[in-house]
Design a protein around this motif. Structure first.
Motif, PDB file in Angstrom:
ATOM      1  N   ASP A 160       0.808  -1.284   0.057  1.00  0.00           N
ATOM      2  CA  ASP A 160       0.132  -0.001  -0.048  1.00  0.00           C
ATOM      3  C   ASP A 160       1.016   1.327  -0.160  1.00  0.00           C
ATOM      4  N   GLU A 161       2.042   1.126   0.646  1.00  0.00           N
ATOM      5  CA  GLU A 161       2.879   2.393   0.712  1.00  0.00           C
ATOM      6  C   GLU A 161       3.628   2.531  -0.635  1.00  0.00           C
ATOM      7  N   LEU A 162       3.971   1.489  -1.202  1.00  0.00           N
ATOM      8  CA  LEU A 162       4.487   1.771  -2.415  1.00  0.00           C
ATOM      9  C   LEU A 162       3.330   2.190  -3.376  1.00  0.00           C
ATOM     10  N   GLU A 163       2.343   1.748  -3.273  1.00  0.00           N
ATOM     11  CA  GLU A 163       1.383   2.267  -4.346  1.00  0.00           C
ATOM     12  C   GLU A 163       1.004   3.922  -4.036  1.00  0.00           C
ATOM     13  N   GLY A 173      13.729   3.930  -4.560  1.00  0.00           N
ATOM     14  CA  GLY A 173      15.213   3.378  -4.421  1.00  0.00           C
ATOM     15  C   GLY A 173      15.193   2.060  -3.940  1.00  0.00           C
ATOM     16  N   ILE A 174      15.887   1.213  -4.640  1.00  0.00           N
ATOM     17  CA  ILE A 174      15.667  -0.478  -3.939  1.00  0.00           C
ATOM     18  C   ILE A 174      17.360  -0.569  -3.833  1.00  0.00           C
ATOM     19  N   THR A 175      17.603  -1.083  -2.650  1.00  0.00           N
ATOM     20  CA  THR A 175      18.905  -1.505  -1.915  1.00  0.00           C
ATOM     21  C   THR A 175      18.997  -3.134  -2.002  1.00  0.00           C
ATOM     22  N   GLY A 176      20.099  -3.492  -1.726  1.00  0.00           N
ATOM     23  CA  GLY A 176      20.487  -4.964  -1.225  1.00  0.00           C
ATOM     24  C   GLY A 176      19.569  -5.297  -0.244  1.00  0.00           C
ATOM     25  N   ILE A 194       7.005  -1.634  -9.811  1.00  0.00           N
ATOM     26  CA  ILE A 194       7.623  -0.375 -10.035  1.00  0.00           C
ATOM     27  C   ILE A 194       7.721   0.112 -11.585  1.00  0.00           C
ATOM     28  N   PRO A 195       7.275   1.111 -12.011  1.00  0.00           N
ATOM     29  CA  PRO A 195       7.538   1.261 -13.336  1.00  0.00           C
ATOM     30  C   PRO A 195       9.115   1.523 -13.967  1.00  0.00           C
ATOM     31  N   ALA A 196       9.444   0.896 -14.886  1.00  0.00           N
ATOM     32  CA  ALA A 196      10.686   1.078 -15.360  1.00  0.00           C
ATOM     33  C   ALA A 196      11.494   2.353 -15.176  1.00  0.00           C
ATOM     34  N   ASP A 197      10.783   3.538 -15.593  1.00  0.00           N
ATOM     35  CA  ASP A 197      11.316   4.799 -15.427  1.00  0.00           C
ATOM     36  C   ASP A 197      11.305   5.418 -14.053  1.00  0.00           C
ATOM     37  N   ARG A 198      10.604   4.860 -13.038  1.00  0.00           N
ATOM     38  CA  ARG A 198      10.591   5.281 -11.702  1.00  0.00           C
ATOM     39  C   ARG A 198      11.597   4.388 -10.734  1.00  0.00           C
ATOM     40  N   LEU A 199      12.318   3.555 -11.213  1.00  0.00           N
ATOM     41  CA  LEU A 199      13.138   2.568 -10.449  1.00  0.00           C
ATOM     42  C   LEU A 199      14.705   3.146 -10.588  1.00  0.00           C
ATOM     43  N   LEU A 200      15.117   3.211  -9.151  1.00  0.00           N
ATOM     44  CA  LEU A 200      16.536   3.542  -9.026  1.00  0.00           C
ATOM     45  C   LEU A 200      17.308   2.533  -8.106  1.00  0.00           C
ATOM     46  N   LEU A 201      18.554   1.978  -8.310  1.00  0.00           N
ATOM     47  CA  LEU A 201      19.212   1.154  -7.332  1.00  0.00           C
ATOM     48  C   LEU A 201      20.369   1.756  -6.734  1.00  0.00           C
ATOM     49  N   GLU A 202      20.785   1.154  -5.542  1.00  0.00           N
ATOM     50  CA  GLU A 202      21.751   1.556  -4.804  1.00  0.00           C
ATOM     51  C   GLU A 202      22.105   0.630  -3.759  1.00  0.00           C
ATOM     52  N   THR A 203      23.355   0.961  -3.227  1.00  0.00           N
ATOM     53  CA  THR A 203      24.106  -0.230  -2.260  1.00  0.00           C
ATOM     54  C   THR A 203      23.695   0.292  -0.992  1.00  0.00           C
TER      55      THR A 203
END
Ligand code: ZN
Length: 260
Positions: A160-163, A173-176, A194-203
């Motif tokens: 729900d929070e993601l939506e 932002g998604i981490t390990g 998560i739509p492709a253009d809204r996804l970010l990755l991080e360590t």
């Protein structure tokens, strides 16, 4: 592949900053954003970014754990830092009612003040939210139309929070954390939402060493050179090609933080 969350000012990296950055480049990382977590560390983050032109950038802000340090002087320091070309976002700012290292009213005050600063400077924000989605959204919502972009880093909330975050127009932002076979499972199942253009990755290095690496690294210190592992796993769980995802998150970071 761009790492949007590296705590390079951590004392854990003091002995070998340059080697950490070099290892990341050699591993295929294309750029990184160094997180500022209070006035002093935001200054250090800018210095470190300046040493790696066109590869490192930094944020300037006060983490909710440090919210009690917020003052008019802090705002002036961040305003000066924001004039530097390496500083591309205000943050890390937000709320953390999980560890509660600062009083809730102080956290909300410092968060709101930094959103005002970002709006004044027309800069994107790098956001932190732990176990406080409702108040986080309430403080943030009035500012969103005045901000050029926002990412909620290290997202660990519910579906729900993601939506709700996506409906507010935030990038995620998604981490390990998602590689953790215990607490990351729910997040893993949400990745395709998560739509492709809204996804970010991080360590989020040196924290959150991915738990599913084989063989396991000998050190518990996470490093940006391990971002390829997160890209690989997230691509698998989203059903995407690894190279395409790596290129996509690089584009997304450059667009959000307006890097040339
Ligand atoms: Zn954080």
């Amino acid at each position: 592949m761009f790492d949007i969350g590296v705590n390079l000012t951590s004392t854990q990296f003091a002995p070998d900053h340059d080697k950490v950055v070099k290892r990341a480049r050699e591993a295929g990382v294309t750029g990184m954003l160094i997180t500022g977590t209070n006035a002093l560390e935001s200054q250090q983050a800018q210095w470190l970014a300046e040493r790696q032109p066109d590869f490192c950038w930094s944020t300037a802000g006060v983490h909710p754990h440090h919210a009690s340090e917020w003052s008019n002087e802090t705002a002036s320091t961040l305003r000066c830092l924001a004039e530097r070309p390496q500083v591309v976002a205000i943050g890390e700012c937000g709320l953390d009612f999980n560890r509660n290292l600062a009083a809730h009213d102080q956290q909300e005050y410092a968060f709101d003040a930094q959103l005002a600063l970002a709006a004044e400077l027309n800069m994107p924000v790098f956001l932190h939210c732990r176990e406080v989605h409702y108040r986080f959204a309430a403080v943030l919502a009035p500012w969103l139309s005045k901000l050029p972009g926002a990412v909620v880093h290290c997202f660990t909330g519910t579906r729900d929070e993601l939506e709700a975050c996506l409906a507010m127009g935030l990038s995620i932002g998604i981490t390990g954390w998602v590689c953790d076979e215990r607490r990351g499972m729910a997040l893993r199942e949400m990745l395709p939402l998560i739509p492709a253009d809204r996804l970010l990755l991080e360590t989020d290095a040196p924290y959150l060493l991915p738990r599913d690496m084989h063989p396991r690294p000998t050190s518990r210190r996470n490093e940006p050179c391990l971002l390829p592992h997160i890209v690989q796993q997230v691509a698998k769980w989203r059903g995407e090609e690894q190279d395409a995802l790596a290129a996509q998150v690089d584009r997304n970071a450059r667009a959000l933080f307006r890097l040339v």
